[in-house]
Scaffold this motif. Structure first.
Motif, PDB file in Angstrom:
ATOM      1  N   THR A 233      43.781  35.918  43.016  1.00 52.06           N
ATOM      2  CA  THR A 233      43.883  37.332  43.391  1.00 52.06           C
ATOM      3  C   THR A 233      42.922  37.708  44.517  1.00 52.06           C
ATOM      4  O   THR A 233      43.351  38.283  45.528  1.00 52.06           O
ATOM      5  CB  THR A 233      43.664  38.232  42.173  1.00 52.06           C
ATOM      6  N   SER A 236      44.069  35.833  47.875  1.00 48.00           N
ATOM      7  CA  SER A 236      45.454  35.889  48.359  1.00 48.00           C
ATOM      8  C   SER A 236      45.672  36.875  49.501  1.00 48.00           C
ATOM      9  O   SER A 236      46.745  36.890  50.098  1.00 48.00           O
ATOM     10  CB  SER A 236      46.408  36.231  47.210  1.00 48.00           C
ATOM     11  N   SER A 237      44.678  37.685  49.817  1.00 47.38           N
ATOM     12  CA  SER A 237      44.859  38.655  50.900  1.00 47.38           C
ATOM     13  C   SER A 237      44.503  38.090  52.270  1.00 47.38           C
ATOM     14  O   SER A 237      44.687  38.759  53.285  1.00 47.38           O
ATOM     15  CB  SER A 237      44.012  39.909  50.626  1.00 47.38           C
ATOM     16  N   SER A 238      44.012  36.867  52.314  1.00 45.84           N
ATOM     17  CA  SER A 238      43.608  36.266  53.596  1.00 45.84           C
ATOM     18  C   SER A 238      44.475  35.064  53.942  1.00 45.84           C
ATOM     19  O   SER A 238      44.653  34.152  53.130  1.00 45.84           O
ATOM     20  CB  SER A 238      42.138  35.828  53.522  1.00 45.84           C
ATOM     21  N   ASP A 263      50.438  40.682  43.948  1.00 46.17           N
ATOM     22  CA  ASP A 263      49.853  39.368  44.232  1.00 46.17           C
ATOM     23  C   ASP A 263      50.938  38.315  44.444  1.00 46.17           C
ATOM     24  O   ASP A 263      50.768  37.390  45.243  1.00 46.17           O
ATOM     25  CB  ASP A 263      48.925  38.940  43.093  1.00 46.17           C
ATOM     26  N   ARG A 266      51.965  38.512  47.968  1.00 51.53           N
ATOM     27  CA  ARG A 266      50.941  37.937  48.844  1.00 51.53           C
ATOM     28  C   ARG A 266      50.991  36.412  48.809  1.00 51.53           C
ATOM     29  O   ARG A 266      50.920  35.748  49.847  1.00 51.53           O
ATOM     30  CB  ARG A 266      49.550  38.421  48.408  1.00 51.53           C
TER      31      ARG A 266
END
Length: 456
Positions: A233, A236-238, A263, A266
């Motif tokens: 989590t 996962s944004s990068s 998520d 992502r």
């Protein structure tokens, strides 16, 4: 529940002599029918015993030291500290939520027994309090969670932490490192490992991923949930984490089922980004290989789930037509994905671009067995006819296969030969689809005869 003999044996399991003395007095009360006194003495032994255990490890256990700093002023002043002790031990991951609930219940039972409440204490209740206090707490050591976690994290930057890059060897190291680590410490460990990944120390970052992959390889629901919460989590944004996330999904595709909808989107995007970045530069056996990831996902989650949630990723992988026998066989029970892959193979086999056709001709012999396993006789015939089409354009790789009558493709050739024993109209359609216009008999005479039987 403990009986008299069991209660005596339980006392012997308590290492602290002073605490064992309290318990013997409680046992005497029980034997005399003074059940209320038994519970009160057990309560005293329990919370004094927990304090002693914390003091014994506080010099090396930061969590124990933190708890004592909060409760000792109250204990020294003879103030009530039990609930505060329970809360602090839970907050510092020395006890689990379940153990905290048990301590709260034992504390309530002591209060009912020690104060005028109209509550009648029974022998069964006294035995329950006695056995729970000793078995769950007084006979057990304080978890060395923080000190073990800190020791692991401190050594992860060492170049020889993982002497081998093979996953079985990595798992062996991780098993040893976590042998005495309680499951309750896993969130703290994964949070700190996640902090190392992507940092300035490249060795520590690489070792952090290896450690998490080994944990994911255990495929334990509790560990999986912690990996998702503490690693997947937040990472996962990068885009920078696309390769690591892909490797985790390859290792344990069920991670995808533990994600929130946001998520999951992502992670799906990261799978695609990794596929675009890695392409076919990674060996199929590598966990970051997109085809390996897709095969693993399909094998665990099924074709329908993959197409529902990760279609863009699947379509991209199939469009690159990875030529790995293991990938072909992995899709054997996934008709939609397998059909797309076979279409890509046939298109490349018969491509008018020499580079494309020659490149596929060079790998087709390595796919012979796998393709023969998943292809019908007519599909095998069409694959060979596609190669003949490229040979007609002058692609030297396709020419070499065709001129040698596909002897390097014995299993596909045998299936193609067998197609003539079936529906001949299907043979004609397969050849026409590959733009072979000289007739079925000519194709057989030029490329398939004689065809010794080959078992597929």
């Amino acid at each position: 529940m403990a009986g008299l003999t069991d209660m005596e044996e339980l006392i012997a399991s308590v290492p602290e002599k002073d605490i064992a003395t309290y318990l013997r007095e409680a046992f005497i009360c029980y034997g005399a029918g003074a059940y209320r006194g038994c519970i009160v003495l057990v309560h005293t032994a329990l919370f004094e015993g927990l304090r002693m255990k914390l003091h014994a490890v506080s010099s090396s256990n930061a969590a124990a030291k933190a708890v004592l700093s909060v409760i000792e002023p109250d204990a020294a002043a003879q103030k009530v500290f039990e609930q505060k002790l329970i809360d602090q031990m839970r907050t510092n991951a020395i006890i689990t939520q379940l153990e905290s609930d048990i301590l709260v219940q034992l504390n309530k039972q002591r209060n009912k027994a020690a104060h005028p409440s109209g509550h009648l204490v029974t022998a069964e209740e006294a035995r329950y309090v006695f056995s729970e206090a000793v078995q769950k707490f007084l006979s057990q050591p304080i978890r060395q969670t923080s000190v073990l976690v800190d020791a692991i994290v401190a050594r992860l930057p060492d170049p020889n932490f993982f002497p081998s890059s093979m996953m079985p060897d990595i798992a062996l190291v991780v098993d040893q490192e976590t042998e005495n680590l309680d499951q309750a410490a896993m969130p703290e460990l994964l949070a700190k490992i996640a902090g190392l990944h992507g940092g300035t120390d490249q060795t520590a970052s690489a070792n952090a991923v290896k450690f998490v992959l080994a944990l994911a390889g255990r495929k334990q629901p509790a560990t999986r949930a912690t990996i998702v919460k503490r690693f997947v989590t937040p990472k996962s944004s990068s885009d920078a984490n696309a390769e690591a996330i892909t490797a985790l999904v390859t290792t344990d595709p069920e991670i995808l089922t533990a994600l929130t909808p946001a998520d999951k989107m992502r992670v799906s995007a990261l799978l695609l980004k990794n596929a675009e970045a890695v392409g076919e530069t990674a060996l199929y056996q590598e966990l970051r290989n997109p085809a390996h990831a897709l095969a693993s996902m399909v094998g665990v989650l099924g074709e329908a789930a993959v197409l529902a949630d990760h279609k863009a990723f699947a379509d991209y992988v199939l469009a690159t037509a990875p030529a790995a026998p293991a990938f072909v066989t992995a899709l054997a029970t996934s008709p939609t994905l397998l059909g797309s892959l076979q279409d890509q193979y046939k298109a490349r086999a018969g491509h008018s671009d020499f580079g494309t056709a020659n490149s596929f001709a060079s790998v087709l012999p390595s796919l012979d067995h796998a393709l023969a396993l998943v292809s019908t006789d007519v599909e095998a015939l069409r694959m060979l006819a596609s190669v003949v089409r490229a040979a007609g354009y002058g692609a030297f790789g396709a020419l070499d296969l065709a001129n040698k009558r596909f002897d390097s493709l014995p299993k596909l050739k045998a299936k193609a030969f067998n197609a003539y024993a079936g529906d001949l109209s299907a043979v004609d359609r397969a050849l026409a689809a590959a733009y072979y216009n000289s007739g079925a008999a000519t194709f057989r005479a030029n490329y398939l005869d004689p065809a010794p039987p080959v078992t597929v």
